[in-house]
Scaffold this motif. Structure first.
Motif, mmCIF file in Angstrom:
data_model
loop_
_atom_site.group_PDB
_atom_site.id
_atom_site.type_symbol
_atom_site.label_atom_id
_atom_site.label_comp_id
_atom_site.label_asym_id
_atom_site.label_seq_id
_atom_site.Cartn_x
_atom_site.Cartn_y
_atom_site.Cartn_z
ATOM 1 N N LEU A 78 0.835 -1.213 0.000
ATOM 2 C CA LEU A 78 0.000 0.000 0.000
ATOM 3 C C LEU A 78 0.865 1.256 0.000
ATOM 4 O O LEU A 78 0.535 2.266 -0.661
ATOM 5 C CB LEU A 78 -0.918 -0.029 1.228
ATOM 6 C CG LEU A 78 -2.042 1.019 1.266
ATOM 7 C CD1 LEU A 78 -3.060 0.715 0.160
ATOM 8 C CD2 LEU A 78 -2.743 0.991 2.627
ATOM 9 N N ALA A 79 2.025 1.223 0.711
ATOM 10 C CA ALA A 79 2.899 2.389 0.778
ATOM 11 C C ALA A 79 3.596 2.637 -0.559
ATOM 12 O O ALA A 79 3.932 3.782 -0.887
ATOM 13 C CB ALA A 79 3.944 2.201 1.882
ATOM 14 N N ASP A 80 3.810 1.617 -1.366
ATOM 15 C CA ASP A 80 4.512 1.772 -2.641
ATOM 16 C C ASP A 80 3.567 2.000 -3.801
ATOM 17 O O ASP A 80 4.014 2.137 -4.944
ATOM 18 C CB ASP A 80 5.350 0.513 -2.921
ATOM 19 C CG ASP A 80 6.456 0.343 -1.888
ATOM 20 O OD1 ASP A 80 6.857 1.363 -1.291
ATOM 21 O OD2 ASP A 80 6.873 -0.820 -1.682
ATOM 22 N N THR A 81 2.284 2.020 -3.592
ATOM 23 C CA THR A 81 1.315 2.136 -4.681
ATOM 24 C C THR A 81 0.989 3.599 -4.929
ATOM 25 O O THR A 81 0.759 4.383 -3.992
ATOM 26 C CB THR A 81 0.023 1.360 -4.333
ATOM 27 O OG1 THR A 81 0.351 -0.008 -4.103
ATOM 28 C CG2 THR A 81 -0.974 1.452 -5.475
ATOM 29 N N THR A 86 -5.481 0.447 -7.762
ATOM 30 C CA THR A 86 -4.693 -0.577 -7.064
ATOM 31 C C THR A 86 -4.663 -0.300 -5.578
ATOM 32 O O THR A 86 -4.717 -1.223 -4.750
ATOM 33 C CB THR A 86 -3.267 -0.595 -7.619
ATOM 34 O OG1 THR A 86 -3.298 -0.766 -9.045
ATOM 35 C CG2 THR A 86 -2.464 -1.730 -7.002
ATOM 36 N N PHE A 87 -4.621 0.986 -5.209
ATOM 37 C CA PHE A 87 -4.591 1.389 -3.794
ATOM 38 C C PHE A 87 -5.859 0.907 -3.076
ATOM 39 O O PHE A 87 -5.794 0.322 -1.985
ATOM 40 C CB PHE A 87 -4.465 2.914 -3.718
ATOM 41 C CG PHE A 87 -4.335 3.439 -2.317
ATOM 42 C CD1 PHE A 87 -3.098 3.412 -1.653
ATOM 43 C CD2 PHE A 87 -5.435 3.943 -1.647
ATOM 44 C CE1 PHE A 87 -3.002 3.906 -0.366
ATOM 45 C CE2 PHE A 87 -5.332 4.423 -0.368
ATOM 46 C CZ PHE A 87 -4.094 4.429 0.282
ATOM 47 N N ARG A 88 -7.013 1.158 -3.704
ATOM 48 C CA ARG A 88 -8.271 0.734 -3.056
ATOM 49 C C ARG A 88 -8.400 -0.800 -3.029
ATOM 50 O O ARG A 88 -8.960 -1.365 -2.095
ATOM 51 C CB ARG A 88 -9.447 1.362 -3.794
ATOM 52 C CG ARG A 88 -9.632 2.839 -3.429
ATOM 53 C CD ARG A 88 -10.944 3.371 -3.978
ATOM 54 N NE ARG A 88 -10.930 3.457 -5.433
ATOM 55 C CZ ARG A 88 -10.470 4.536 -6.111
ATOM 56 N NH1 ARG A 88 -9.976 5.577 -5.457
ATOM 57 N NH2 ARG A 88 -10.479 4.548 -7.421
ATOM 58 N N ILE A 153 -6.728 1.785 6.409
ATOM 59 C CA ILE A 153 -7.919 1.505 5.602
ATOM 60 C C ILE A 153 -8.720 2.780 5.393
ATOM 61 O O ILE A 153 -9.378 2.966 4.360
ATOM 62 C CB ILE A 153 -8.775 0.424 6.293
ATOM 63 C CG1 ILE A 153 -8.038 -0.921 6.280
ATOM 64 C CG2 ILE A 153 -10.127 0.255 5.607
ATOM 65 C CD1 ILE A 153 -8.732 -2.007 7.050
ATOM 66 N N ALA A 154 -8.601 3.733 6.358
ATOM 67 C CA ALA A 154 -9.384 4.974 6.278
ATOM 68 C C ALA A 154 -8.796 5.971 5.281
ATOM 69 O O ALA A 154 -9.450 6.982 4.971
ATOM 70 C CB ALA A 154 -9.493 5.611 7.659
ATOM 71 N N LEU A 155 -7.588 5.768 4.767
ATOM 72 C CA LEU A 155 -6.988 6.696 3.817
ATOM 73 C C LEU A 155 -7.789 6.709 2.525
ATOM 74 O O LEU A 155 -8.246 5.663 2.050
ATOM 75 C CB LEU A 155 -5.532 6.274 3.534
ATOM 76 C CG LEU A 155 -4.573 6.321 4.742
ATOM 77 C CD1 LEU A 155 -3.193 5.808 4.344
ATOM 78 C CD2 LEU A 155 -4.482 7.750 5.297
ATOM 79 N N GLN A 160 -1.914 10.189 0.635
ATOM 80 C CA GLN A 160 -2.057 10.342 2.085
ATOM 81 C C GLN A 160 -1.149 9.383 2.848
ATOM 82 O O GLN A 160 -0.904 9.590 4.033
ATOM 83 C CB GLN A 160 -3.520 10.094 2.483
ATOM 84 C CG GLN A 160 -4.472 11.141 1.947
ATOM 85 C CD GLN A 160 -5.916 10.863 2.355
ATOM 86 O OE1 GLN A 160 -6.190 9.861 2.987
ATOM 87 N NE2 GLN A 160 -6.815 11.794 1.993
ATOM 88 N N ILE A 161 -0.674 8.327 2.190
ATOM 89 C CA ILE A 161 0.220 7.399 2.879
ATOM 90 C C ILE A 161 1.557 8.066 3.194
ATOM 91 O O ILE A 161 2.283 7.635 4.100
ATOM 92 C CB ILE A 161 0.436 6.138 2.006
ATOM 93 C CG1 ILE A 161 1.088 5.004 2.842
ATOM 94 C CG2 ILE A 161 1.314 6.451 0.807
ATOM 95 C CD1 ILE A 161 0.214 4.474 3.885
ATOM 96 N N LYS A 162 1.887 9.169 2.451
ATOM 97 C CA LYS A 162 3.134 9.882 2.681
ATOM 98 C C LYS A 162 2.994 10.926 3.779
ATOM 99 O O LYS A 162 3.990 11.516 4.204
ATOM 100 C CB LYS A 162 3.572 10.579 1.381
ATOM 101 C CG LYS A 162 3.791 9.607 0.211
ATOM 102 C CD LYS A 162 4.882 8.596 0.515
ATOM 103 C CE LYS A 162 5.129 7.692 -0.692
ATOM 104 N NZ LYS A 162 6.193 6.711 -0.407
ATOM 105 N N SER A 163 1.780 11.141 4.225
ATOM 106 C CA SER A 163 1.560 12.129 5.285
ATOM 107 C C SER A 163 2.118 11.606 6.595
ATOM 108 O O SER A 163 2.499 10.432 6.727
ATOM 109 C CB SER A 163 0.059 12.421 5.409
ATOM 110 O OG SER A 163 -0.634 11.246 5.797
#
Length: 517
Positions: A78-81, A86-88, A153-155, A160-163
């Motif tokens: 998920l962090a590399d997507t 694909t993220f969802r 899961i809430a992202l 937002q994973i980089k936040s």
């Protein structure tokens, strides 16, 4: 003297009570053994079911290790997507894995068990204090995983994973993954250790039950089988001795039975011979009576034909001569015509009576011509009287051949039966149609007479045995060893059937030659 009888002695009563006591002891021992084996089987099965549930619980607990590793893998993916789709998709897979590990962890903590297809068992396993303590140690790491996974899961977007919050959630998940795996591994080890202890305890219980069963079997062999075998040998010896005595008695009884059977057979043969002689005498008397009746019929027929018939014919001739002389003298008298008619009718009636007593056609030409004359006489008489009547005769062709005459007794019997049946059908049944059939089949002569008269209840023949006509028919047929059957239904007519044993052969006749003329 009564006490000296072996059946009433104390030893005899003891010998009779001993098998009962042994039987009761044997039954009680077997029931105890069966109860013991049943208890052992119930305990074993209950423990095995419990062990199966614990094995499934251990399996689900061990599954959490693999699921937590998959969750960490999905989190890194998920962090590399960067692609939203694909993220969802990864978020959805992460949610599914998290739901599975969460359910397994919570149910394992409560002692709930599921089978191979995911159905929850109705029983619960009470976790030991050690297992509960292990779950208590893993609880902070599990809650940290819950928090981090829910935040991931809430992202909404991949950026937002980089936040700061996204990176914090990812670090929190990765930081608690290894401690969670180690603590869960301790739970599995504790479950396994306790399962081994329970298996060891079950083995000891089964060993004690096995030893108890062996002791019970040894007790049965020593206290029951051993005395029973000794008494069985004694009983066999007594039976052998009793068999010898019984054989001697049976030999004497067999000899007595043979003598008795021989005497009984002789008595039976003598009784049978006497009874057969009585039957033969009765048949002979009946046959003589029937023959006497036929001879008397012949004599009366001859007397009527030769005596009274000739006298009436002479009277008729005298009256006719007187009538002729008075006519020549011119004198007319109506009484003479009436007298001549009356004399003619008397002559005809005398001939009819003579013919019924013993028809000359029967003695001269045989049964079939006699039956034809019987049929024609009744048809002619009823036609002249105005009554509707039709009698038919059907017979085998060879019976009409004068060269193949039947026995004299058979011809007379069948003629008298037909004569009696036709008379009864006309007089009592008021029949308008009568069928007579005579044929040979299976070495029997069969005579069947069927009418459409009023009929009657055949039970009357039993209640009113004075029916002389049917009685005479039955007696005549019985003399010839024949079969007589009469069936009738009120309103539907009557059927008479006679069957007489017969072998085709040329028969000589010795009828009265005087009557034949």
């Amino acid at each position: 003297m009564l006490n000296e009888h072996p059946d009433f002695s104390p030893a005899s009563r003891h010998s009779q009570e001993e098998p009962i006591r042994l039987t009761r002891l044997y039954t009680a021992t077997l029931l105890g053994l069966a109860l013991l084996l049943t208890i052992a089987e119930v305990i074993t099965q209950w423990q095995i079911d419990k062990f199966q549930d614990e094995l499934w619980l251990i399996r689900y607990t061990a599954t959490q290790r693999h699921q937590s590793q998959q969750i960490a893998k999905k989190a890194l993916q998920l962090a590399d997507t960067r692609d939203s789709t694909t993220f969802r998709a990864i978020q959805s897979e992460l949610g599914t894995l998290f739901s599975a590990i969460e359910r397994s962890h919570l149910e394992g903590r409560q002692g709930l068990v599921r089978d191979s297809i995911g159905r929850r068992s109705t029983r619960m396993i009470e976790n030991s204090p050690e297992v509960k303590q292990r779950y208590q140690n893993v609880k902070p790491h599990f809650e940290a995983l819950q928090t981090s996974i829910r935040q991931l899961i809430a992202l909404k977007e991949p950026e937002q994973i980089k936040s700061v919050s996204g990176q914090a959630s990812l670090k929190l998940l990765l930081a608690n993954e290894n401690p969670f795996l180690e603590k869960i591994d301790l739970v599995v080890r504790q479950y396994t250790a306790e399962l081994r202890q329970n298996l060891t305890r079950l083995q000891r219980v089964e060993l004690w039950l096995h030893l108890l069963t062996l002791c019970t079997l040894i007790g049965i062999a020593y206290f029951i089988y051993r005395p029973a075998a000794r008494r069985l040998r004694q009983t066999i010896d007594r039976l052998v001795d009793a068999e010898k005595r019984t054989t001697d008695v049976n030999r004497k009884l067999t000899s007595a039975n043979k003598s008795l059977k021989k005497a009984r057979q002789q008595l039976f043969d003598a009784t049978k011979l006497q009874f057969q002689q009585q039957i033969n005498e009765q048949k002979s008397r009946t046959a003589y009576l029937m023959a006497g009746q036929e001879e008397e019929r012949k004599r009366l027929s001859r007397e009527l034909h030769d005596g009274l018939g000739q006298m009436l014919t002479a009277i008729k001739l005298q009256v006719e001569g007187l009538e002729a002389r008075l006519t020549n003298e011119g004198v007319t008298n109506s009484n003479l015509s009436a007298l001549k008619t009356l004399i003619t009718q008397t002559i005809q009636e005398t001939r009819s009576i003579s013919n019924n007593l013993m028809p000359s056609v029967l003695s001269d030409f045989g049964l079939i011509p006699g039956l034809r004359m019987l049929v024609e006489s009744h048809n002619r008489a009823e036609h002249e009287g105005g009554s509707p009547l039709r009698i038919t005769l059907q017979a085998d062709e060879w019976l009409s051949d004068s060269a193949h005459r039947l026995d004299k007794t058979i011809e007379i019997t069948l003629y008298r039966v037909s004569q009696e049946a036709v008379t009864n059908a006309i007089r009592h049944g008021k029949a308008s149609k009568i069928d007579i059939q005579l044929f040979e089949k299976d070495q029997y002569l069969h005579l069947t007479i069927t009418d459409n008269g009023a009929g009657f209840k055949t039970q009357r023949l039993v209640k009113e045995p004075h029916g002389q006509g049917v009685h005479n028919i039955h007696e005549r047929i019985k003399l010839l060893n024949g079969i007589f059957k009469l069936t009738s239904t009120p309103g539907k007519g009557t059927k008479l059937k006679v069957s007489i044993p017969y072998h085709s052969q040329l028969i000589s006749h010795d009828y009265d030659q005087t009557n034949a003329g």
